[in-house]
Write a protein that holds these residues in place. Structure first.
Motif, short mmCIF file in Angstrom:
data_model
loop_
_atom_site.label_atom_id
_atom_site.label_comp_id
_atom_site.label_asym_id
_atom_site.label_seq_id
_atom_site.Cartn_x
_atom_site.Cartn_y
_atom_site.Cartn_z
N TRP A 1 -41.19 29.80 44.70
CA TRP A 1 -42.21 30.85 44.77
C TRP A 1 -43.51 30.29 45.36
O TRP A 1 -44.11 30.90 46.26
CB TRP A 1 -42.44 31.40 43.37
CG TRP A 1 -43.42 32.52 43.23
CD1 TRP A 1 -44.78 32.46 43.41
CD2 TRP A 1 -43.13 33.87 42.87
NE1 TRP A 1 -45.36 33.67 43.17
CE2 TRP A 1 -44.37 34.57 42.83
CE3 TRP A 1 -41.97 34.56 42.55
CZ2 TRP A 1 -44.46 35.92 42.49
CZ3 TRP A 1 -42.06 35.91 42.21
CH2 TRP A 1 -43.29 36.57 42.19
N GLU A 2 -43.92 29.13 44.85
CA GLU A 2 -45.19 28.55 45.30
C GLU A 2 -45.09 28.02 46.73
O GLU A 2 -46.06 28.12 47.49
CB GLU A 2 -45.62 27.43 44.34
CG GLU A 2 -46.00 27.92 42.95
CD GLU A 2 -47.18 28.88 42.96
OE1 GLU A 2 -48.06 28.76 43.85
OE2 GLU A 2 -47.24 29.75 42.07
N VAL A 3 -43.95 27.47 47.10
CA VAL A 3 -43.77 27.04 48.49
C VAL A 3 -43.87 28.24 49.42
O VAL A 3 -44.52 28.19 50.48
CB VAL A 3 -42.41 26.33 48.67
CG1 VAL A 3 -42.11 26.11 50.15
CG2 VAL A 3 -42.41 24.99 47.94
N ASP A 4 -43.25 29.35 49.04
CA ASP A 4 -43.31 30.56 49.86
C ASP A 4 -44.74 31.09 49.96
O ASP A 4 -45.13 31.66 50.99
CB ASP A 4 -42.38 31.64 49.29
CG ASP A 4 -40.92 31.33 49.54
OD1 ASP A 4 -40.63 30.38 50.30
OD2 ASP A 4 -40.05 32.02 48.97
N ARG A 5 -45.51 30.91 48.91
CA ARG A 5 -46.92 31.33 48.97
C ARG A 5 -47.66 30.50 50.03
O ARG A 5 -48.48 31.03 50.79
CB ARG A 5 -47.60 31.15 47.61
CG ARG A 5 -47.15 32.17 46.56
CD ARG A 5 -47.94 32.00 45.27
NE ARG A 5 -49.35 32.34 45.49
CZ ARG A 5 -50.37 31.57 45.14
NH1 ARG A 5 -50.17 30.39 44.58
NH2 ARG A 5 -51.61 31.96 45.36
N GLU A 6 -47.36 29.21 50.06
CA GLU A 6 -47.98 28.35 51.07
C GLU A 6 -47.60 28.80 52.48
O GLU A 6 -48.35 28.61 53.43
CB GLU A 6 -47.54 26.90 50.86
CG GLU A 6 -48.07 26.25 49.59
CD GLU A 6 -49.58 26.07 49.64
OE1 GLU A 6 -50.10 25.69 50.71
OE2 GLU A 6 -50.24 26.33 48.62
N LEU A 7 -46.41 29.40 52.59
CA LEU A 7 -45.92 29.85 53.89
C LEU A 7 -46.33 31.28 54.21
O LEU A 7 -45.91 31.84 55.22
CB LEU A 7 -44.40 29.72 53.94
CG LEU A 7 -43.87 28.28 53.83
CD1 LEU A 7 -42.35 28.28 53.74
CD2 LEU A 7 -44.33 27.45 55.02
N GLY A 8 -47.15 31.87 53.32
CA GLY A 8 -47.70 33.19 53.63
C GLY A 8 -47.00 34.37 52.99
O GLY A 8 -47.06 35.48 53.53
N SER A 9 -46.35 34.18 51.83
CA SER A 9 -45.66 35.30 51.20
C SER A 9 -46.63 36.38 50.73
O SER A 9 -46.27 37.54 50.60
CB SER A 9 -44.84 34.81 50.00
OG SER A 9 -45.69 34.41 48.93
N GLY A 10 -47.87 35.98 50.46
CA GLY A 10 -48.85 36.95 50.00
C GLY A 10 -48.72 37.30 48.52
O GLY A 10 -49.43 38.19 48.03
N ARG A 11 -47.83 36.62 47.80
CA ARG A 11 -47.64 36.92 46.39
C ARG A 11 -48.67 36.19 45.54
O ARG A 11 -49.28 35.21 45.95
CB ARG A 11 -46.23 36.51 45.94
CG ARG A 11 -45.11 37.26 46.64
CD ARG A 11 -45.26 38.77 46.48
NE ARG A 11 -45.30 39.18 45.09
CZ ARG A 11 -44.25 39.62 44.40
NH1 ARG A 11 -43.07 39.71 44.98
NH2 ARG A 11 -44.38 39.98 43.14
N GLU A 12 -48.85 36.70 44.32
CA GLU A 12 -49.74 36.06 43.36
C GLU A 12 -49.14 34.74 42.89
O GLU A 12 -47.96 34.49 43.11
CB GLU A 12 -49.96 37.00 42.16
CG GLU A 12 -48.75 37.17 41.24
CD GLU A 12 -47.77 38.22 41.73
OE1 GLU A 12 -46.93 38.66 40.92
OE2 GLU A 12 -47.82 38.59 42.92
N GLU B 1 -54.11 28.92 37.37
CA GLU B 1 -52.72 29.27 37.69
C GLU B 1 -52.28 28.74 39.05
O GLU B 1 -51.09 28.66 39.34
CB GLU B 1 -52.52 30.79 37.64
CG GLU B 1 -52.61 31.40 36.27
CD GLU B 1 -54.04 31.73 35.88
OE1 GLU B 1 -54.25 32.27 34.78
OE2 GLU B 1 -54.95 31.44 36.69
N GLU B 2 -53.27 28.38 39.88
CA GLU B 2 -52.95 27.87 41.21
C GLU B 2 -52.49 26.42 41.18
O GLU B 2 -51.80 25.96 42.08
CB GLU B 2 -54.19 27.98 42.11
CG GLU B 2 -54.65 29.39 42.40
CD GLU B 2 -53.93 29.99 43.58
OE1 GLU B 2 -53.06 29.31 44.15
OE2 GLU B 2 -54.23 31.14 43.93
#
Length: 203
Positions: free
Chosen positions: A31-42, A10-11
């Motif tokens: 969503w995935e860009v924000d994860r890269e920026l540390g959103s902490g979401r799945e 899924e990654e």
């Protein structure tokens, strides 16, 4: 060789989105860009939003611009108040396209005016001048007599010299015919046979 770190599918495997609507793909990307920026979401593909969308065949997933209905806000004549939900995960072009589609859907109501609003002239003021000509002619004035009777309006009367007085009447009549058809559509949309109260009741 260094030991590879574990990476769930899924990654990185986004093939599940290949048949998804572009609006959902935009959301997944953000969503995935924000994860890269540390959103902490799945990962997006593990999110409840993705599960709801995929379980429903992606119908109704993500939006962009969605009309939520008319608002109760008081409006001026020719105006309507609407509530919208805006999905800010969508790029500007997508939002503009969707709002353009919403505007296109309003054409059936008769409220949407093509540019120019009343016929062939490129400027609305030109059509207003043609309406001036028609009204002067209907009262028996010519360009010469209008200038003599209304000397204080000399500058505006002179601006009418640039317009063909013969074709002005035909163009105004065509514009009025189109507007009559629009008003019939407006009455159908309002569920009323009185467009005057519908358009001007709040004036």
């Amino acid at each position: 060789m260094s030991k590879k770190q574990e990476l769930s599918s899924e990654e990185w495997d986004f093939s599940a989105l290949e048949k998804a609507p572009r609006t959902l793909i935009h959301r997944a990307l953000l969503w995935e860009v924000d994860r890269e920026l540390g959103s902490g979401r799945e990962p997006f593909l593990k999110s409840a939003e993705y599960r709801r969308a995929s379980n429903n065949g992606f119908k109704g997933s993500a939006s962009g611009v969605v009309e939520l209905g008319k608002s109760g806000e008081k409006a001026m004549p020719f105006e309507d108040g609407y509530n919208f939900r805006i999905d800010w995960s969508q790029p500007r072009e997508e939002l503009m396209d969707q709002f353009g589609e919403w505007l296109d859907s309003q054409e059936r109501t008769g409220k949407m005016m093509e540019k120019p609003a009343l016929g062939k002239p490129r400027q609305a003021l030109t059509m207003l001048r043609k309406m001036s000509i028609v009204r002067l002619k209907n009262k028996g004035y010519s360009l010469r007599t209008a200038g003599e009777v209304f000397p204080q309006k000399k500058r505006f009367v002179e601006s009418l010299q640039k317009i063909n007085w013969t074709t002005a009447s035909r163009e105004v009549e065509r514009a009025m015919s189109r507007r009559r058809n629009n008003l019939k559509s407006i009455e159908r949309d309002l569920g009323s046979n009185n467009w005057k109260s519908g358009l001007y009741g709040k004036a």
